[in-house]
Design a protein around this motif. Structure first.
Motif, PDB file in Angstrom:
ATOM      1  N   SER A   1       0.705  -1.164   0.042  1.00 56.35           N
ATOM      2  CA  SER A   1       0.103   0.102   0.057  1.00 56.35           C
ATOM      3  C   SER A   1       0.928   1.354  -0.203  1.00 56.35           C
ATOM      4  O   SER A   1       0.643   2.195  -0.360  1.00 56.35           O
ATOM      5  CB  SER A   1      -0.815   0.137   1.151  1.00 56.35           C
ATOM      6  N   GLY A   2       1.987   1.209   0.718  1.00 56.39           N
ATOM      7  CA  GLY A   2       2.963   2.347   0.804  1.00 56.39           C
ATOM      8  C   GLY A   2       2.270   3.394   1.866  1.00 56.39           C
ATOM      9  O   GLY A   2       2.997   4.318   1.718  1.00 56.39           O
ATOM     10  N   SER A   3       1.484   2.978   2.497  1.00 55.85           N
ATOM     11  CA  SER A   3       1.048   4.054   3.642  1.00 55.85           C
ATOM     12  C   SER A   3       0.032   3.306   4.633  1.00 55.85           C
ATOM     13  O   SER A   3      -0.487   2.159   4.090  1.00 55.85           O
ATOM     14  CB  SER A   3      -0.040   5.025   2.992  1.00 55.85           C
ATOM     15  N   GLU A   4      -0.057   3.654   5.763  1.00 59.08           N
ATOM     16  CA  GLU A   4      -0.743   2.912   6.911  1.00 59.08           C
ATOM     17  C   GLU A   4      -2.392   3.122   6.649  1.00 59.08           C
ATOM     18  O   GLU A   4      -2.759   2.759   7.377  1.00 59.08           O
ATOM     19  CB  GLU A   4      -0.189   3.371   8.332  1.00 59.08           C
ATOM     20  N   GLY A   5      -2.844   4.170   5.944  1.00 58.31           N
ATOM     21  CA  GLY A   5      -4.209   4.453   5.833  1.00 58.31           C
ATOM     22  C   GLY A   5      -4.415   5.490   7.044  1.00 58.31           C
ATOM     23  O   GLY A   5      -3.712   5.796   7.476  1.00 58.31           O
ATOM     24  N   GLU A   6      -5.756   5.865   7.218  1.00 58.94           N
ATOM     25  CA  GLU A   6      -6.347   6.712   8.135  1.00 58.94           C
ATOM     26  C   GLU A   6      -7.360   6.263   8.779  1.00 58.94           C
ATOM     27  O   GLU A   6      -7.788   5.093   8.588  1.00 58.94           O
ATOM     28  CB  GLU A   6      -6.883   8.081   7.212  1.00 58.94           C
TER      29      GLU A   6
ATOM     30  N   VAL B   1      -7.416  -2.135   9.046  1.00 56.85           N
ATOM     31  CA  VAL B   1      -6.867  -3.549   8.714  1.00 56.85           C
ATOM     32  C   VAL B   1      -7.220  -3.645   7.448  1.00 56.85           C
ATOM     33  O   VAL B   1      -6.240  -4.055   6.505  1.00 56.85           O
ATOM     34  CB  VAL B   1      -8.120  -4.674   9.223  1.00 56.85           C
ATOM     35  N   LEU B   2      -8.093  -3.020   6.674  1.00 62.33           N
ATOM     36  CA  LEU B   2      -8.501  -3.046   5.278  1.00 62.33           C
ATOM     37  C   LEU B   2      -7.306  -2.231   4.405  1.00 62.33           C
ATOM     38  O   LEU B   2      -6.754  -2.811   3.470  1.00 62.33           O
ATOM     39  CB  LEU B   2      -9.620  -2.416   4.799  1.00 62.33           C
ATOM     40  N   SER B   3      -7.039  -1.252   5.068  1.00 63.23           N
ATOM     41  CA  SER B   3      -5.789  -0.346   4.320  1.00 63.23           C
ATOM     42  C   SER B   3      -4.350  -1.081   4.228  1.00 63.23           C
ATOM     43  O   SER B   3      -3.688  -0.859   3.403  1.00 63.23           O
ATOM     44  CB  SER B   3      -5.646   0.995   5.189  1.00 63.23           C
TER      45      SER B   3
ATOM     46  N   GLU C   1     -24.915 -10.154   5.894  1.00 61.71           N
ATOM     47  CA  GLU C   1     -23.777 -10.017   6.971  1.00 61.71           C
ATOM     48  C   GLU C   1     -22.256 -10.443   6.024  1.00 61.71           C
ATOM     49  O   GLU C   1     -21.474 -10.185   6.381  1.00 61.71           O
ATOM     50  CB  GLU C   1     -24.036 -11.198   7.968  1.00 61.71           C
ATOM     51  N   LEU C   2     -22.665 -11.107   4.954  1.00 59.95           N
ATOM     52  CA  LEU C   2     -21.429 -11.589   4.195  1.00 59.95           C
ATOM     53  C   LEU C   2     -20.687 -10.412   3.344  1.00 59.95           C
ATOM     54  O   LEU C   2     -19.602 -10.357   2.886  1.00 59.95           O
ATOM     55  CB  LEU C   2     -21.704 -12.572   3.151  1.00 59.95           C
ATOM     56  N   LEU C   3     -21.355  -9.322   3.377  1.00 60.80           N
ATOM     57  CA  LEU C   3     -21.019  -8.070   2.376  1.00 60.80           C
ATOM     58  C   LEU C   3     -20.609  -7.160   3.236  1.00 60.80           C
ATOM     59  O   LEU C   3     -21.266  -5.977   3.370  1.00 60.80           O
ATOM     60  CB  LEU C   3     -22.189  -7.778   1.404  1.00 60.80           C
ATOM     61  N   VAL C   4     -19.767  -7.172   4.318  1.00 57.10           N
ATOM     62  CA  VAL C   4     -19.232  -6.401   5.076  1.00 57.10           C
ATOM     63  C   VAL C   4     -17.639  -6.164   4.853  1.00 57.10           C
ATOM     64  O   VAL C   4     -16.944  -7.215   4.385  1.00 57.10           O
ATOM     65  CB  VAL C   4     -19.717  -6.633   6.561  1.00 57.10           C
ATOM     66  N   VAL C   5     -17.077  -5.030   5.278  1.00 54.82           N
ATOM     67  CA  VAL C   5     -15.760  -4.967   5.117  1.00 54.82           C
ATOM     68  C   VAL C   5     -15.152  -4.623   6.489  1.00 54.82           C
ATOM     69  O   VAL C   5     -15.932  -4.223   7.412  1.00 54.82           O
ATOM     70  CB  VAL C   5     -15.562  -3.552   4.367  1.00 54.82           C
ATOM     71  N   PRO C   6     -13.816  -5.146   6.456  1.00 54.78           N
ATOM     72  CA  PRO C   6     -13.238  -5.010   8.030  1.00 54.78           C
ATOM     73  C   PRO C   6     -12.920  -3.558   8.193  1.00 54.78           C
ATOM     74  O   PRO C   6     -13.330  -2.701   7.625  1.00 54.78           O
ATOM     75  CB  PRO C   6     -11.826  -5.694   7.539  1.00 54.78           C
TER      76      PRO C   6
ATOM     77  N   SER D   1      -8.762   2.080  -0.908  1.00 48.37           N
ATOM     78  CA  SER D   1      -8.802   3.223  -1.735  1.00 48.37           C
ATOM     79  C   SER D   1     -10.207   3.342  -2.565  1.00 48.37           C
ATOM     80  O   SER D   1     -10.515   4.513  -2.383  1.00 48.37           O
ATOM     81  CB  SER D   1      -7.486   3.251  -2.779  1.00 48.37           C
ATOM     82  N   VAL D   2     -10.640   2.250  -2.850  1.00 46.67           N
ATOM     83  CA  VAL D   2     -12.105   2.437  -3.445  1.00 46.67           C
ATOM     84  C   VAL D   2     -12.952   2.770  -2.304  1.00 46.67           C
ATOM     85  O   VAL D   2     -13.915   3.447  -2.393  1.00 46.67           O
ATOM     86  CB  VAL D   2     -12.274   0.998  -4.036  1.00 46.67           C
TER      87      VAL D   2
END
Length: 201
Positions: free
Chosen positions: A5-10, A38-40, A29-34, A48-49
């Protein structure tokens, strides 16, 4: 392979998960993001999306695998469609993001777009879906031709008649014959309908 990623995210701690699906169904419930942090780190392109950072998405597409799926089976294109990030959708499609790949809930990006009813996105995905289907068929053409050669030549004839207990109706019902000829890598089919006296090849 996962990209750097080159960055730790925000973002701070925040909730553990956040829903990105507007559908009310058992698979929601399957369509959730972390958690965003963690995602970054694990899926920078997805993150980024999620953030709608089109410049970052463009930069990551140089090194990231656009076909990568997260723990829920979602590609970056899945997220872009579900979140309504149209610019990201078009950019991902331009870089060959797969439209046929399904997530853990059994949905591909095109099915997701249809469920949300965005005609512009549906049109773009459908056009790409057809293109990728043609490309896949072309890639498999040598294998298909080889399989036809190994199959051997044959002739197959299928007949079917339609009958009715109603008087005189059976006389006007079709009585069809389908003949299939296979020679080398060529296949020809001839269908004859005796009721209307037509033949198609």
């Amino acid at each position: 392979m996962p990209c750097e990623s080159g960055s730790e995210g925000e973002g701070g701690a925040g909730p553990t998960t956040e829903s990105v699906s507007g559908r009310q169904d058992p698979d929601t419930e399957l369509l959730v993001v972390p958690d965003p942090v963690v995602l970054s780190k694990r899926y920078p392109l997805h993150y980024s999306v999620f953030q709608g950072d089109i410049k970052r998405v463009s930069a990551l597409l140089r090194t990231c695998d656009v076909t990568e799926q997260d723990v829920h089976g979602n590609t970056a294109l899945h997220l872009a469609v579900m979140l309504g990030k149209k610019e990201c959708v078009h950019l991902l499609l331009a870089h060959g993001a797969p439209v046929r790949v399904k997530n853990a809930a059994g949905w591909n990006p095109l099915a997701e777009a249809i469920s949300y009813g965005d005609r512009q996105t549906i049109t773009s995905l459908l056009r790409k879906f057809k293109q990728q289907s043609r490309e896949t068929l072309e890639e498999k053409r040598p294998e298909l031709l080889q399989a036809l050669k190994e199959l051997g030549d044959f002739y197959l004839e299928l007949k079917w008649d339609f009958h009715s207990w109603v008087p005189l109706v059976s006389r006007i019902l079709p009585s069809d014959t389908c003949r299939i000829y296979k020679s080398g890598v060529c296949i020809r089919s001839v269908v004859t309908s005796h009721a209307i006296g037509c033949k198609t090849t």
